[in-house]
Design a protein around this motif. Sequence first.
Motif, PDB file in Angstrom:
ATOM      1  N   ALA A  31      36.214  46.543  32.606  1.00  6.15           N
ATOM      2  CA  ALA A  31      37.278  47.371  32.381  1.00  6.15           C
ATOM      3  C   ALA A  31      38.116  45.844  32.013  1.00  6.15           C
ATOM      4  O   ALA A  31      37.529  45.032  32.765  1.00  6.15           O
ATOM      5  N   ARG A  32      38.864  46.678  30.686  1.00  3.39           N
ATOM      6  CA  ARG A  32      39.663  45.811  30.297  1.00  3.39           C
ATOM      7  C   ARG A  32      40.702  45.176  30.909  1.00  3.39           C
ATOM      8  O   ARG A  32      41.729  46.469  31.987  1.00  3.39           O
ATOM      9  N   GLY A  33      41.343  43.860  31.362  1.00  2.91           N
ATOM     10  CA  GLY A  33      42.350  43.492  32.210  1.00  2.91           C
ATOM     11  C   GLY A  33      42.115  43.525  33.341  1.00  2.91           C
ATOM     12  O   GLY A  33      43.014  43.452  34.581  1.00  2.91           O
ATOM     13  N   GLY A  34      40.768  43.872  34.246  1.00  4.67           N
ATOM     14  CA  GLY A  34      41.005  44.199  35.507  1.00  4.67           C
ATOM     15  C   GLY A  34      40.431  43.099  36.403  1.00  4.67           C
ATOM     16  O   GLY A  34      39.949  41.910  35.144  1.00  4.67           O
ATOM     17  N   PRO A  35      40.370  42.739  37.712  1.00  5.55           N
ATOM     18  CA  PRO A  35      40.251  41.466  38.106  1.00  5.55           C
ATOM     19  C   PRO A  35      39.221  41.434  38.487  1.00  5.55           C
ATOM     20  O   PRO A  35      37.896  42.528  38.353  1.00  5.55           O
ATOM     21  N   SER A  36      38.879  40.540  37.704  1.00  8.32           N
ATOM     22  CA  SER A  36      37.029  39.766  38.248  1.00  8.32           C
ATOM     23  C   SER A  36      36.172  40.242  39.181  1.00  8.32           C
ATOM     24  O   SER A  36      37.138  40.025  40.861  1.00  8.32           O
ATOM     25  N   GLY A  37      34.928  40.213  39.558  1.00  9.45           N
ATOM     26  CA  GLY A  37      34.341  40.346  41.258  1.00  9.45           C
ATOM     27  C   GLY A  37      33.733  41.966  41.555  1.00  9.45           C
ATOM     28  O   GLY A  37      33.823  42.329  40.635  1.00  9.45           O
ATOM     29  N   GLU A  38      32.870  41.757  42.850  1.00 10.47           N
ATOM     30  CA  GLU A  38      32.554  43.129  43.060  1.00 10.47           C
ATOM     31  C   GLU A  38      33.869  44.055  43.519  1.00 10.47           C
ATOM     32  O   GLU A  38      34.414  43.332  43.916  1.00 10.47           O
ATOM     33  N   ARG A  39      32.977  45.245  43.251  1.00 10.80           N
ATOM     34  CA  ARG A  39      34.157  46.548  42.679  1.00 10.80           C
ATOM     35  C   ARG A  39      33.171  47.694  43.524  1.00 10.80           C
ATOM     36  O   ARG A  39      32.660  47.387  44.226  1.00 10.80           O
ATOM     37  N   CYS A  40      34.476  47.736  44.476  1.00 10.49           N
ATOM     38  CA  CYS A  40      33.515  49.132  45.462  1.00 10.49           C
ATOM     39  C   CYS A  40      33.490  50.477  44.767  1.00 10.49           C
ATOM     40  O   CYS A  40      34.489  50.624  44.086  1.00 10.49           O
ATOM     41  N   ALA A  41      32.681  51.460  44.938  1.00  9.81           N
ATOM     42  CA  ALA A  41      31.850  52.094  44.389  1.00  9.81           C
ATOM     43  C   ALA A  41      32.557  53.671  44.281  1.00  9.81           C
ATOM     44  O   ALA A  41      32.877  54.410  43.913  1.00  9.81           O
ATOM     45  N   GLY A  42      33.332  53.059  45.759  1.00  8.43           N
ATOM     46  CA  GLY A  42      34.346  54.376  46.837  1.00  8.43           C
ATOM     47  C   GLY A  42      35.426  54.538  45.971  1.00  8.43           C
ATOM     48  O   GLY A  42      36.049  55.620  45.401  1.00  8.43           O
ATOM     49  N   CYS A  43      36.282  53.150  45.356  1.00  9.79           N
ATOM     50  CA  CYS A  43      37.220  52.815  44.769  1.00  9.79           C
ATOM     51  C   CYS A  43      37.808  53.059  43.836  1.00  9.79           C
ATOM     52  O   CYS A  43      39.190  52.704  43.123  1.00  9.79           O
ATOM     53  N   ARG A  44      36.644  52.248  43.195  1.00 11.94           N
ATOM     54  CA  ARG A  44      36.562  50.989  41.567  1.00 11.94           C
ATOM     55  C   ARG A  44      37.450  49.873  42.121  1.00 11.94           C
ATOM     56  O   ARG A  44      37.824  49.447  40.782  1.00 11.94           O
ATOM     57  N   LEU A  45      38.029  49.890  43.708  1.00 10.74           N
ATOM     58  CA  LEU A  45      38.932  47.972  43.392  1.00 10.74           C
ATOM     59  C   LEU A  45      37.673  47.172  43.950  1.00 10.74           C
ATOM     60  O   LEU A  45      37.029  47.611  44.710  1.00 10.74           O
TER      61      LEU A  45
END
Length: 260
Positions: A31-45
């Motif tokens: 994801a361009r510009g998004g935060p790095s690190g592990e994301r939740c598959a339920g909300c993408r944050l």
Amino acid sequence: MTTTTIQSHPPHAVSRLRSARLERSTRPFLARGGPSGERCAGCRLILSHCICTLRTIIPTQSGVCLLMAEHETLKPSNTGWLIADVVPNTWAFPWARTTVEPALLSLLADTQWQPYVVFPGEFVAPERVVSNVFGVEENTANTVNTKRPLFILLDATWPEARKIFKKSPYLDRFPVLSIAPEQLSRYRLRRSRREDHLCTSEVAAICLGLAGETLAAETLSAYLDVFTNHYLSAKQQLKINWDDEVHQQLQALRAKAALG
């Protein structure tokens, strides 16, 4: 970038479409510009800013059919996902110029539904344009419809949405619902040349309101505000204030929904 599911709800239509899109990918999507690190598959944050515990499902008579451009399901900022979080009668289909999903045609042919293509009336022949949902008077929540409204939303950038509208002849037989938003868009996750261009979730909330689904409309709007708050806070590496105005508004609506 990895994903982890920490929510208990089963995958909804947009989530399933995203998974299918990722399976076809030949390389990882970043994801361009998004935060790095592990994301939740339920909300993408990212996990520290996850909103899965705030997801509020509101049963509705209305349905939402999302026709999604090629990369929309992969964008963490996509708000069609939020509609599917709140409205259980949500379907999502990938759009292609030369093919049509058989399941989409079956849905559009289902006699329980009255489809509306949601699109600006200024680009449509006047005889197709409507401004209200058939059988539902404005601000009336208890009207019984002979058919249930099915709002067809073109989940794409504005140039892509115009192409989808023009090159989808199977939509030509349906009325076009042209909405007139009373306020400018509050969506802050992508740039638009015009402030009156609403994001997909904002459009869906207006449609639900026109159908008399007030609680669902208000919940979806509040949920978008919370999602935006968490998304931007994660991007700016800020902690979440769970007691601020946007969270209190959503919690009040969740309490109202719990009371039935």
